[in-house]
Design an enzyme around this catalytic site. Sequence first.
Site, PDB file in Angstrom:
ATOM      1  N   GLU A   1      12.255   3.815  23.449  1.00  0.00           N
ATOM      2  CA  GLU A   1      12.936   3.924  22.152  1.00  0.00           C
ATOM      3  C   GLU A   1      14.384   3.451  22.255  1.00  0.00           C
ATOM      4  O   GLU A   1      14.928   3.314  23.353  1.00  0.00           O
ATOM      5  CB  GLU A   1      12.902   5.371  21.652  1.00  0.00           C
ATOM      6  CG  GLU A   1      13.644   6.349  22.544  1.00  0.00           C
ATOM      7  CD  GLU A   1      14.111   7.594  21.807  1.00  0.00           C
ATOM      8  OE1 GLU A   1      14.889   7.463  20.854  1.00  0.00           O
ATOM      9  OE2 GLU A   1      13.708   8.700  22.221  1.00  0.00           O
TER      10      GLU A   1
ATOM     11  N   LYS B   1      13.802  18.614  22.949  1.00  0.00           N
ATOM     12  CA  LYS B   1      15.169  18.936  23.327  1.00  0.00           C
ATOM     13  C   LYS B   1      15.444  20.428  23.181  1.00  0.00           C
ATOM     14  O   LYS B   1      15.044  21.049  22.202  1.00  0.00           O
ATOM     15  CB  LYS B   1      16.151  18.187  22.439  1.00  0.00           C
ATOM     16  CG  LYS B   1      16.360  16.769  22.855  1.00  0.00           C
ATOM     17  CD  LYS B   1      16.743  15.934  21.669  1.00  0.00           C
ATOM     18  CE  LYS B   1      15.610  15.918  20.655  1.00  0.00           C
ATOM     19  NZ  LYS B   1      15.988  15.336  19.390  1.00  0.00           N
TER      20      LYS B   1
HETATM   21  N1  PSU Z   1      16.174  13.106  22.819  1.00  0.00           N
HETATM   22  C1  PSU Z   1      17.325  12.750  23.444  1.00  0.00           C
HETATM   23  N2  PSU Z   1      18.192  11.957  22.801  1.00  0.00           N
HETATM   24  C2  PSU Z   1      17.935  11.480  21.553  1.00  0.00           C
HETATM   25  C3  PSU Z   1      16.724  11.849  20.890  1.00  0.00           C
HETATM   26  C4  PSU Z   1      15.883  12.665  21.567  1.00  0.00           C
HETATM   27  O1  PSU Z   1      17.575  13.149  24.564  1.00  0.00           O
HETATM   28  O2  PSU Z   1      18.751  10.729  21.031  1.00  0.00           O
HETATM   29  C5  PSU Z   1      16.393  11.278  19.521  1.00  0.00           C
HETATM   30  C6  PSU Z   1      14.965  10.721  19.556  1.00  0.00           C
HETATM   31  O3  PSU Z   1      15.024   9.390  19.101  1.00  0.00           O
HETATM   32  C7  PSU Z   1      14.213  11.601  18.601  1.00  0.00           C
HETATM   33  C8  PSU Z   1      15.285  11.943  17.606  1.00  0.00           C
HETATM   34  O4  PSU Z   1      13.117  10.950  18.038  1.00  0.00           O
HETATM   35  O5  PSU Z   1      16.407  12.196  18.458  1.00  0.00           O
HETATM   36  C9  PSU Z   1      14.929  13.090  16.697  1.00  0.00           C
HETATM   37  O6  PSU Z   1      15.835  13.134  15.646  1.00  0.00           O
HETATM   38  P1  PSU Z   1      15.484  13.911  14.283  1.00  0.00           P
HETATM   39  O7  PSU Z   1      15.440  15.362  14.656  1.00  0.00           O
HETATM   40  O8  PSU Z   1      16.631  13.603  13.336  1.00  0.00           O
HETATM   41  O9  PSU Z   1      14.150  13.399  13.813  1.00  0.00           O
END
Ligand code: PSU
Length: 298
Positions: free
Chosen positions: A23, A155
Amino acid sequence: MKLNFSEEVSGALHFDRPVVALESTVIAHGLPFPQNIETAYKLERIIRENGATPATIAIFDGEICVGLNDAQIESLATATDVRKVSVRDLPLVIAGKRNGATTVATTSLIADLAGIRVFSTGGIGGVHRGRANDISADLPVLANTPILVVCSGAKSVLDLPATREWLETYGVVVLGWQCDELPAFYSRSSGLAIDGRVDSDRGAAAVLKARDELGLRNAVVLAVPVPEQAAIDGDELEAMLERAIVLAAESSISGKEITPFLLSQLSQISGGKTLAANIALLENNARVAAEVSLKIER
Ligand code: PSU
Ligand code: MN
Protein backbone atom coordinates in the site's frame (compact mmCIF):
# COMPACT_ATOMS: atom_id res chain seq x y z
CA MET A 1 -11.19 0.03 -15.01
CA LYS A 2 -7.84 0.44 -16.73
CA LEU A 3 -4.82 -0.35 -14.58
CA ASN A 4 -1.33 0.94 -15.34
CA PHE A 5 1.13 -1.85 -14.70
CA SER A 6 4.87 -1.39 -14.40
CA GLU A 7 6.83 -3.62 -16.75
CA GLU A 8 8.13 -5.67 -13.83
CA VAL A 9 4.65 -6.37 -12.45
CA SER A 10 2.96 -7.05 -15.77
CA GLY A 11 5.75 -9.48 -16.66
CA ALA A 12 5.38 -11.34 -13.37
CA LEU A 13 1.60 -11.57 -13.67
CA HIS A 14 1.82 -12.66 -17.28
CA PHE A 15 4.11 -15.56 -16.38
CA ASP A 16 2.12 -16.42 -13.22
CA ARG A 17 5.04 -15.58 -10.97
CA PRO A 18 4.32 -14.59 -7.35
CA VAL A 19 3.50 -10.91 -6.76
CA VAL A 20 3.06 -9.11 -3.42
CA ALA A 21 1.02 -5.88 -3.32
CA LEU A 22 2.09 -3.00 -1.07
CA GLU A 23 0.00 0.00 0.00
CA SER A 24 1.02 3.63 -0.37
CA THR A 25 -0.81 5.34 2.52
CA VAL A 26 1.86 4.03 4.84
CA ILE A 27 4.43 5.89 2.68
CA ALA A 28 2.47 9.12 2.23
CA HIS A 29 0.77 9.39 5.62
CA GLY A 30 1.89 6.61 7.96
CA LEU A 31 5.65 7.18 8.26
CA PRO A 32 7.62 10.44 8.42
CA PHE A 33 10.22 11.51 5.84
CA PRO A 34 12.88 10.18 5.24
CA GLN A 35 11.98 6.85 6.89
CA ASN A 36 8.99 6.59 4.56
CA ILE A 37 11.01 6.59 1.34
CA GLU A 38 13.72 4.34 2.80
CA THR A 39 11.09 1.86 3.97
CA ALA A 40 9.21 1.94 0.65
CA TYR A 41 12.36 0.89 -1.23
CA LYS A 42 13.42 -1.56 1.47
CA LEU A 43 10.07 -3.41 1.39
CA GLU A 44 10.34 -3.81 -2.38
CA ARG A 45 13.90 -5.07 -2.01
CA ILE A 46 12.92 -7.61 0.67
CA ILE A 47 10.14 -8.97 -1.54
CA ARG A 48 12.51 -9.33 -4.50
CA GLU A 49 15.22 -10.96 -2.36
CA ASN A 50 12.65 -13.51 -1.25
CA GLY A 51 11.71 -14.49 -4.77
CA ALA A 52 8.56 -12.48 -5.45
CA THR A 53 7.74 -9.25 -7.33
CA PRO A 54 6.62 -6.18 -5.35
CA ALA A 55 3.67 -4.16 -6.63
CA THR A 56 3.30 -0.88 -4.76
CA ILE A 57 -0.09 0.62 -5.61
CA ALA A 58 -1.02 4.33 -5.85
CA ILE A 59 -2.90 6.78 -8.06
CA PHE A 60 -1.20 9.39 -10.24
CA ASP A 61 -3.12 11.92 -12.35
CA GLY A 62 -6.22 9.81 -11.81
CA GLU A 63 -4.62 6.63 -13.12
CA ILE A 64 -4.33 3.54 -10.98
CA CYS A 65 -0.69 2.42 -10.96
CA VAL A 66 0.31 -1.11 -9.99
CA GLY A 67 4.10 -1.15 -9.57
CA LEU A 68 5.73 2.28 -9.23
CA ASN A 69 8.94 3.82 -10.53
CA ASP A 70 11.40 5.67 -8.28
CA ALA A 71 10.03 9.11 -9.15
CA GLN A 72 6.53 8.00 -8.16
CA ILE A 73 7.71 6.57 -4.84
CA GLU A 74 9.65 9.74 -4.15
CA SER A 75 6.64 11.89 -4.89
CA LEU A 76 4.45 9.85 -2.51
CA ALA A 77 7.06 10.31 0.21
CA THR A 78 7.62 14.04 -0.27
CA ALA A 79 4.60 15.70 -1.94
CA THR A 80 2.04 17.38 0.28
CA ASP A 81 -0.92 17.04 -2.10
CA VAL A 82 -1.25 13.25 -2.01
CA ARG A 83 -4.75 12.38 -0.83
CA LYS A 84 -5.34 9.40 1.46
CA VAL A 85 -7.66 7.34 -0.72
CA SER A 86 -10.10 4.95 0.84
CA VAL A 87 -13.06 3.50 -1.03
CA ARG A 88 -15.21 6.63 -0.94
CA ASP A 89 -12.33 8.78 -2.28
CA LEU A 90 -11.41 6.51 -5.16
CA PRO A 91 -13.98 7.67 -7.77
CA LEU A 92 -13.26 11.32 -6.90
CA VAL A 93 -9.49 11.03 -7.25
CA ILE A 94 -9.83 9.17 -10.55
CA ALA A 95 -12.45 11.54 -11.98
CA GLY A 96 -10.47 14.58 -10.81
CA LYS A 97 -7.19 13.20 -12.23
CA ARG A 98 -5.54 13.67 -8.84
CA ASN A 99 -2.77 11.89 -6.97
CA GLY A 100 -3.62 9.53 -4.15
CA ALA A 101 -2.18 7.01 -1.72
CA THR A 102 -4.14 3.80 -1.28
CA THR A 103 -5.20 2.39 2.11
CA VAL A 104 -5.65 -1.28 2.98
CA ALA A 105 -9.19 -1.04 1.58
CA THR A 106 -8.28 0.40 -1.83
CA THR A 107 -5.00 -1.51 -2.15
CA SER A 108 -6.92 -4.76 -1.57
CA LEU A 109 -9.60 -3.84 -4.13
CA ILE A 110 -7.03 -2.87 -6.76
CA ALA A 111 -4.76 -5.85 -6.09
CA ASP A 112 -7.74 -8.15 -6.56
CA LEU A 113 -8.68 -6.41 -9.84
CA ALA A 114 -5.07 -6.88 -10.95
CA GLY A 115 -5.06 -10.59 -10.12
CA ILE A 116 -2.65 -10.26 -7.18
CA ARG A 117 -3.35 -12.68 -4.33
CA VAL A 118 -1.09 -11.45 -1.52
CA PHE A 119 -0.81 -8.02 0.09
CA SER A 120 1.66 -7.02 2.78
CA THR A 121 1.15 -4.09 5.15
CA GLY A 122 1.63 -2.93 8.75
CA GLY A 123 -1.79 -2.93 10.32
CA ILE A 124 -5.34 -2.97 9.04
CA GLY A 125 -7.86 -0.32 9.98
CA GLY A 126 -10.73 -1.20 12.28
CA VAL A 127 -13.20 0.16 14.82
CA HIS A 128 -11.91 3.30 16.53
CA ARG A 129 -11.80 3.52 20.32
CA GLY A 130 -14.75 5.28 21.89
CA ARG A 131 -16.21 5.87 18.42
CA ALA A 132 -18.05 2.66 17.66
CA ASN A 133 -19.45 4.13 14.45
CA ASP A 134 -16.02 5.18 13.13
CA ILE A 135 -15.27 1.93 11.34
CA SER A 136 -12.54 1.84 8.71
CA ALA A 137 -13.65 0.94 5.19
CA ASP A 138 -10.81 -1.59 5.38
CA LEU A 139 -13.19 -3.93 7.22
CA PRO A 140 -16.10 -4.16 4.74
CA VAL A 141 -13.61 -4.45 1.88
CA LEU A 142 -11.84 -7.35 3.59
CA ALA A 143 -15.23 -9.00 4.09
CA ASN A 144 -15.69 -9.07 0.31
CA THR A 145 -12.26 -9.29 -1.28
CA PRO A 146 -10.48 -12.63 -1.66
CA ILE A 147 -6.95 -11.58 -0.81
CA LEU A 148 -4.39 -12.66 1.77
CA VAL A 149 -3.43 -9.67 3.91
CA VAL A 150 -0.19 -10.11 5.81
CA CYS A 151 -0.13 -7.62 8.70
CA SER A 152 0.59 -7.31 12.43
CA GLY A 153 -3.07 -7.18 13.37
CA ALA A 154 -4.94 -3.92 13.66
CA LYS A 155 -3.16 -0.81 14.87
CA SER A 156 -3.14 -0.61 18.64
CA VAL A 157 -4.77 2.82 18.44
CA LEU A 158 -8.01 0.99 17.62
CA ASP A 159 -10.60 -0.86 19.67
CA LEU A 160 -9.07 -4.29 19.12
CA PRO A 161 -11.82 -6.44 20.70
CA ALA A 162 -14.49 -4.66 18.62
CA THR A 163 -12.36 -5.00 15.48
CA ARG A 164 -11.83 -8.67 16.16
CA GLU A 165 -15.58 -9.24 16.59
CA TRP A 166 -16.24 -7.45 13.33
CA LEU A 167 -13.87 -9.71 11.43
CA GLU A 168 -15.56 -12.75 12.93
CA THR A 169 -19.06 -11.61 11.99
CA TYR A 170 -18.07 -10.98 8.38
CA GLY A 171 -16.20 -14.21 7.84
CA VAL A 172 -12.64 -12.93 7.60
CA VAL A 173 -10.31 -15.76 8.62
CA VAL A 174 -7.68 -14.55 11.10
CA LEU A 175 -4.54 -16.67 11.11
CA GLY A 176 -1.69 -16.31 13.61
CA TRP A 177 1.77 -16.71 12.09
CA GLN A 178 3.70 -18.88 14.54
CA CYS A 179 1.62 -17.39 17.38
CA ASP A 180 -1.52 -18.21 19.36
CA GLU A 181 -2.89 -14.72 19.95
CA LEU A 182 -3.80 -11.83 17.70
CA PRO A 183 -0.76 -9.54 17.63
CA ALA A 184 -1.41 -5.91 18.62
CA PHE A 185 0.81 -4.14 16.09
CA TYR A 186 3.56 -2.65 18.33
CA SER A 187 3.10 -5.48 20.85
CA ARG A 188 3.27 -9.19 20.17
CA SER A 189 0.01 -10.12 21.85
CA SER A 190 -3.41 -8.69 22.58
CA GLY A 191 -5.15 -11.36 24.65
CA LEU A 192 -7.52 -11.83 21.70
CA ALA A 193 -8.02 -15.11 19.90
CA ILE A 194 -7.01 -16.00 16.38
CA ASP A 195 -8.99 -18.50 14.34
CA GLY A 196 -6.08 -20.76 13.54
CA ARG A 197 -2.33 -20.92 13.93
CA VAL A 198 -0.07 -21.57 10.95
CA ASP A 199 3.61 -22.32 11.30
CA SER A 200 4.70 -22.43 7.69
CA ASP A 201 4.23 -20.77 4.31
CA ARG A 202 2.61 -23.99 3.11
CA GLY A 203 0.13 -23.93 6.00
CA ALA A 204 -1.00 -20.42 5.09
CA ALA A 205 -1.24 -21.27 1.38
CA ALA A 206 -3.39 -24.33 2.19
CA VAL A 207 -5.97 -22.15 3.98
CA LEU A 208 -6.11 -19.82 0.98
CA LYS A 209 -6.62 -22.77 -1.35
CA ALA A 210 -9.49 -24.13 0.78
CA ARG A 211 -11.16 -20.71 0.84
CA ASP A 212 -10.97 -20.50 -2.94
CA GLU A 213 -12.30 -24.02 -3.42
CA LEU A 214 -15.25 -23.11 -1.20
CA GLY A 215 -15.95 -20.11 -3.40
CA LEU A 216 -15.66 -17.78 -0.40
CA ARG A 217 -14.75 -14.19 -1.19
CA ASN A 218 -13.67 -13.11 2.29
CA ALA A 219 -10.10 -12.04 2.90
CA VAL A 220 -7.72 -14.11 4.98
CA VAL A 221 -5.68 -12.08 7.47
CA LEU A 222 -2.27 -13.56 8.26
CA ALA A 223 -1.28 -11.83 11.49
CA VAL A 224 2.47 -11.74 12.11
CA PRO A 225 3.81 -10.47 15.46
CA VAL A 226 6.34 -7.62 15.43
CA PRO A 227 9.90 -9.02 15.77
CA GLU A 228 10.79 -9.57 19.42
CA GLN A 229 13.68 -7.05 19.56
CA ALA A 230 11.45 -4.19 18.33
CA ALA A 231 8.30 -5.07 20.32
CA ILE A 232 6.89 -2.59 22.84
CA ASP A 233 5.39 -3.75 26.11
CA GLY A 234 1.58 -3.57 26.08
CA ASP A 235 1.16 -1.56 29.32
CA GLU A 236 3.84 0.92 28.32
CA LEU A 237 2.12 1.41 24.98
CA GLU A 238 -1.29 1.82 26.58
CA ALA A 239 -0.09 4.73 28.73
CA MET A 240 1.44 6.50 25.73
CA LEU A 241 -1.65 5.89 23.67
CA GLU A 242 -3.94 7.41 26.27
CA ARG A 243 -1.91 10.62 26.06
CA ALA A 244 -2.05 10.62 22.27
CA ILE A 245 -5.84 10.09 22.27
CA VAL A 246 -6.30 13.04 24.67
CA LEU A 247 -4.14 15.19 22.36
CA ALA A 248 -6.26 14.17 19.37
CA ALA A 249 -9.46 15.16 21.18
CA GLU A 250 -7.92 18.48 22.28
CA SER A 251 -6.86 19.25 18.71
CA SER A 252 -10.32 18.24 17.38
CA ILE A 253 -8.77 15.67 15.04
CA SER A 254 -11.37 13.40 13.43
CA GLY A 255 -12.15 11.19 10.45
CA LYS A 256 -9.33 10.11 8.20
CA GLU A 257 -6.83 12.35 10.03
CA ILE A 258 -7.05 10.33 13.24
CA THR A 259 -4.82 7.42 12.27
CA PRO A 260 -1.90 9.52 10.93
CA PHE A 261 -2.19 11.92 13.89
CA LEU A 262 -2.09 9.20 16.55
CA LEU A 263 0.80 7.41 14.84
CA SER A 264 2.94 10.57 14.71
CA GLN A 265 2.09 11.56 18.31
CA LEU A 266 3.00 8.08 19.53
CA SER A 267 6.33 8.27 17.76
CA GLN A 268 7.12 11.56 19.53
CA ILE A 269 5.95 10.39 22.94
CA SER A 270 7.91 7.13 22.68
CA GLY A 271 11.12 8.79 21.50
CA GLY A 272 10.96 6.95 18.20
CA LYS A 273 10.31 3.47 19.62
CA THR A 274 6.95 3.08 17.92
CA LEU A 275 8.45 4.23 14.62
CA ALA A 276 11.23 1.65 14.90
CA ALA A 277 8.66 -1.06 15.72
CA ASN A 278 6.48 0.02 12.80
CA ILE A 279 9.39 -0.26 10.35
CA ALA A 280 10.55 -3.59 11.80
CA LEU A 281 7.13 -5.17 11.45
CA LEU A 282 6.63 -3.81 7.92
CA GLU A 283 9.92 -5.39 6.84
CA ASN A 284 9.21 -8.68 8.55
CA ASN A 285 5.68 -8.84 7.09
CA ALA A 286 7.06 -8.23 3.58
CA ARG A 287 9.40 -11.19 4.00
CA VAL A 288 6.63 -13.50 5.25
CA ALA A 289 4.28 -12.35 2.47
CA ALA A 290 6.88 -13.09 -0.19
CA GLU A 291 7.53 -16.56 1.27
CA VAL A 292 3.83 -17.40 1.36
CA SER A 293 3.23 -16.01 -2.15
CA LEU A 294 5.70 -18.56 -3.50
CA LYS A 295 3.54 -21.39 -2.15
CA ILE A 296 0.20 -20.22 -3.49
CA GLU A 297 -1.09 -22.12 -6.48
CA ARG A 298 -1.95 -20.10 -9.53
N1 PSU B 1 -1.18 1.13 9.62
C1 PSU B 1 -0.04 1.86 9.77
N2 PSU B 1 0.06 3.04 9.13
C2 PSU B 1 -0.93 3.50 8.32
C3 PSU B 1 -2.13 2.74 8.17
C4 PSU B 1 -2.20 1.57 8.84
O1 PSU B 1 0.87 1.46 10.47
O2 PSU B 1 -0.77 4.57 7.74
C5 PSU B 1 -3.22 3.21 7.23
C6 PSU B 1 -3.62 2.05 6.31
O3 PSU B 1 -3.52 2.52 4.98
C7 PSU B 1 -5.04 1.75 6.69
C8 PSU B 1 -5.53 3.12 7.09
O4 PSU B 1 -5.76 1.19 5.64
O5 PSU B 1 -4.42 3.62 7.84
C9 PSU B 1 -6.83 3.10 7.84
O6 PSU B 1 -7.34 4.39 7.90
P1 PSU B 1 -8.90 4.65 8.21
O7 PSU B 1 -9.10 4.22 9.63
O8 PSU B 1 -9.10 6.15 8.03
O9 PSU B 1 -9.69 3.81 7.24
MN1 MN C 1 -12.60 6.42 10.00
